[in-house]
Design an enzyme around this catalytic site. Structure first.
Site, mmCIF file in Angstrom:
data_model
loop_
_atom_site.group_PDB
_atom_site.id
_atom_site.type_symbol
_atom_site.label_atom_id
_atom_site.label_comp_id
_atom_site.label_asym_id
_atom_site.label_seq_id
_atom_site.Cartn_x
_atom_site.Cartn_y
_atom_site.Cartn_z
ATOM 1 C CG ASN A 258 -1.701 1.232 1.435
ATOM 2 O OD1 ASN A 258 -1.842 2.021 0.503
ATOM 3 N ND2 ASN A 258 -2.249 1.429 2.632
ATOM 4 C CE LYS B 149 0.300 3.445 4.820
ATOM 5 N NZ LYS B 149 0.169 3.585 6.241
ATOM 6 C CG HIS C 200 -5.757 1.756 5.346
ATOM 7 N ND1 HIS C 200 -5.308 2.710 6.232
ATOM 8 C CD2 HIS C 200 -4.708 0.931 5.104
ATOM 9 C CE1 HIS C 200 -4.022 2.469 6.506
ATOM 10 N NE2 HIS C 200 -3.643 1.390 5.828
ATOM 11 C CD GLU D 198 -2.866 5.430 6.841
ATOM 12 O OE1 GLU D 198 -2.871 5.457 5.604
ATOM 13 O OE2 GLU D 198 -1.915 4.965 7.508
ATOM 14 C CD GLU E 221 -3.380 -2.720 7.409
ATOM 15 O OE1 GLU E 221 -2.290 -2.957 6.904
ATOM 16 O OE2 GLU E 221 -4.017 -1.672 7.197
ATOM 17 N N GLY F 177 2.329 2.362 10.635
ATOM 18 C CA GLY F 177 3.219 3.512 10.451
ATOM 19 C C GLY F 177 3.918 3.963 11.717
ATOM 20 C CB SER G 83 5.321 -1.299 11.917
ATOM 21 O OG SER G 83 4.816 0.003 12.070
HETATM 22 C C1 PEP Z 1 -0.762 0.071 5.938
HETATM 23 O O1 PEP Z 1 -0.885 1.250 5.699
HETATM 24 O O2 PEP Z 1 -1.609 -0.726 5.529
HETATM 25 C C2 PEP Z 1 0.400 -0.367 6.710
HETATM 26 C C3 PEP Z 1 0.433 -1.584 7.165
HETATM 27 O O3 PEP Z 1 1.400 0.574 6.895
HETATM 28 P P1 PEP Z 1 2.846 0.333 7.560
HETATM 29 O O4 PEP Z 1 3.381 -0.973 7.031
HETATM 30 O O5 PEP Z 1 3.654 1.510 7.129
HETATM 31 O O6 PEP Z 1 2.633 0.273 9.038
#
Ligand code: PEP
Length: 258
Positions: free
Chosen positions: A9, A11, A101, A103, A173, A179, A219
């Site tokens: 992803n 973003k 997601h 976000e 997630e 992040g 992460s």
């Molecule tokens: C995501 O945005 O789906 C995600 C897992 O981000 P990150 O790996 O940067 O934590």
């Protein structure tokens, strides 16, 4: 055996030239180094989808990896300025779309109701939804993490008929891990993945539960992926930051069985 699966992803990162560079690099490293038994998906911003599809086609016109969108409109078509419909995404020949997601839930008012609407439209257009669920740190600390995930699944997905549900990919997630550099431990992630699979089994039966890919996201790095992906109910990852570096992304793709 369930399919192994890694999705990136991007973003809202990269300009046109940087996206082109990363895609060129990804095509090279994925075709040269990535395990062939892993389904790989790259989800760039909408404006780069066409370029991504062009770049990732090999000499036999097969895609080196699949392309997905990061969001979709909850409406079919019409006067919704700035929105992108499932039909538009499908007509470009992208195959996947992330929905729900954290976000989008946090900054754009995504709810389980809009998740349900978006999933319907994606399925009608033969796109595979990657549906994100996850609890906040506060919810985890208050001990309501399992209730939160159950509600997100029930309200966002469990209205689907079994046939439709069998096209869904789920991404667990934890919001506190996205992040932040704070990956869930193998035990925390596996505990939730196992719970999600048990809910799917309760609703749709053993066979569908056994086959549904459940990805971990938050992460995830080349260092943490091997032991996460070794857990029995973790079928791969949804990768944010680490999908922006071709070498890291391919290391994560190659983390199964390590
Ligand atoms: C995501 O945005 O789906 C995600 C897992 O981000 P990150 O790996 O940067 O934590």
């Amino acid at each position: 055996m369930r399919k192994k699966f890694v999705a990136g992803n991007w973003k809202m990162n990269k300009n046109f030239q940087q996206a082109e560079e990363l895609l060129d690099e990804l095509v090279d490293v994925v075709s040269a180094k990535a395990a062939p038994d892993v389904d790989v998906v790259v989800c760039p911003p909408f404006v780069f989808i066409e370029m991504a599809l062009d770049i990732c086609r090999d000499e036999q016109s097969r895609n080196v990896f699949s392309i997905g969108a990061q969001d979709v409109s909850a409406y079919t078509s019409g006067a919704y300025t700035g929105e992108v419909s499932a039909e538009m995404i499908a007509s470009m020949e992208a195959e996947y779309c992330i929905v729900g997601h954290s976000e989008r839930r946090k900054y754009h008012g995504e709810t389980d109701t809009t998740v349900a609407q978006k999933v319907e439209l994606l399925l009608q257009n033969s796109l595979t939804p990657i549906v994100c669920v996850g609890e906040t740190l506060e919810e985890r600390e208050n001990g309501v993490l399992f209730d939160v995930i159950k509600t997100q699944l029930t309200d966002g997905l469990f209205h689907l008929q079994p046939m439709d549900f069998s096209h869904i990919v789920i991404a667990y997630e934890p919001v506190w891990a996205i992040g932040t550099g704070k990956t869930a431990t193998d035990k925390q992630a596996e505990e939730m993945h196992k719970y999600i699979r048990s809910l799917i089994e309760e609703k749709y039966g053993k066979e569908i539960a056994r086959k549904t890919p459940i990805l971990y996201g938050g992460s995830c790095t080349p260092q943490t992926a091997p032991s996460l992906f070794a857990q029995p109910d973790i079928d791969g990852g949804l990768i944010g930051g680490a999908s922006l570096k071709a070498d890291d992304f391919v290391s994560i793709i190659n983390s199964f069985g390590k």
